[in-house]
Design a protein around this motif. Sequence first.
Motif, mmCIF file in Angstrom:
data_model
loop_
_atom_site.group_PDB
_atom_site.id
_atom_site.type_symbol
_atom_site.label_atom_id
_atom_site.label_comp_id
_atom_site.label_asym_id
_atom_site.label_seq_id
_atom_site.Cartn_x
_atom_site.Cartn_y
_atom_site.Cartn_z
ATOM 1 N N UNK A 87 0.831 -1.201 0.000
ATOM 2 C CA UNK A 87 0.000 0.000 0.000
ATOM 3 C C UNK A 87 0.863 1.247 0.000
ATOM 4 N N UNK A 88 0.314 2.330 -0.512
ATOM 5 C CA UNK A 88 0.963 3.631 -0.408
ATOM 6 C C UNK A 88 0.099 4.504 0.493
ATOM 7 N N UNK A 89 0.693 4.996 1.580
ATOM 8 C CA UNK A 89 -0.016 5.853 2.524
ATOM 9 C C UNK A 89 0.813 7.113 2.734
ATOM 10 N N UNK A 90 0.270 8.250 2.338
ATOM 11 C CA UNK A 90 0.952 9.545 2.489
ATOM 12 C C UNK A 90 2.368 9.517 1.915
ATOM 13 N N UNK A 91 2.529 8.889 0.763
ATOM 14 C CA UNK A 91 3.824 8.841 0.100
ATOM 15 C C UNK A 91 4.757 7.752 0.600
#
Length: 88
Positions: free
Chosen positions: A61-65
């Motif tokens: 996943x990508x979360x806030x970069x």
Amino acid sequence: MFDIGLLGAMINLNPESILCYDYGSYKGYFAENFVLQELRTYGFNKIVTWSGRSSEVEFVLEVNGSIIPCNLIRKRSQGTTSALLSGT
């Protein structure tokens, strides 16, 4: 991604098996599909998986970069089984 009900129908899973939590060798597939559907519900639209020669990551996943690898872990405790989504 499969609908959980359709996945059960594809493998001819008896509805009584669902009530007894007896999915046989398909437990992982059901759990991963369920988690994927939940992640999509929470707005994670870019979800990938990764596998190497001897390991895999169920969800990346990508979360806030930031990139977060997540694995689904089956845990037994005091006679019960639960699943955890572990991000490292």
